[in-house]
Design a protein around this motif. Structure first.
Motif, short mmCIF file in Angstrom:
data_model
loop_
_atom_site.label_atom_id
_atom_site.label_comp_id
_atom_site.label_asym_id
_atom_site.label_seq_id
_atom_site.Cartn_x
_atom_site.Cartn_y
_atom_site.Cartn_z
N GLN A 20 0.84 -1.19 0.00
CA GLN A 20 0.00 0.00 0.00
C GLN A 20 0.87 1.25 0.00
OE1 GLN A 20 -2.46 0.27 3.49
NE2 GLN A 20 -0.81 -0.27 4.86
N LEU A 38 7.47 -0.23 6.94
CA LEU A 38 6.30 0.10 7.75
C LEU A 38 6.08 1.60 7.80
CD1 LEU A 38 7.27 -2.20 10.74
CD2 LEU A 38 5.70 -2.78 8.88
N LYS A 41 2.35 4.09 11.81
CA LYS A 41 1.39 3.34 12.61
C LYS A 41 1.72 1.85 12.65
CE LYS A 41 -2.46 6.48 11.88
NZ LYS A 41 -3.83 6.62 11.36
N LYS A 43 1.81 -0.06 9.93
CA LYS A 43 1.15 -0.77 8.83
C LYS A 43 2.17 -1.12 7.76
CE LYS A 43 -3.52 0.99 9.20
NZ LYS A 43 -4.62 1.57 8.44
#
Length: 71
Positions: A20, A38, A41, A43
């Protein structure tokens, strides 16, 4: 459905999975030759495999493909 991009650079033998979009905050090597990117956060943004043919035991047959996957 999100799009995951899979890129393989034959010259450097690196395989990258874009999971993403986001701003990279941290890179972690999870096992030798395999790292994750990452955001702030925690993610997952992407997965990088350095020396992919050695790590995977074969040369990837992928070259700059966009794959539709549920992520």
């Amino acid at each position: 459905m999100k799009q995951a991009k899979i890129l393989y650079d034959k010259k450097s033998d690196n395989l990258y999975f874009f999971v993403q979009e986001g701003q990279l905050e941290e890179y972690r090597e999870v096992v030798p030759g395999v790292g994750v990117e990452l955001d702030k956060k925690g993610k997952l943004l992407g997965i990088e495999i350095l020396g992919a043919s050695k790590v995977l035991g074969a040369t990837p047959k992928i070259q700059n493909k966009v794959v539709e996957k549920s992520i």
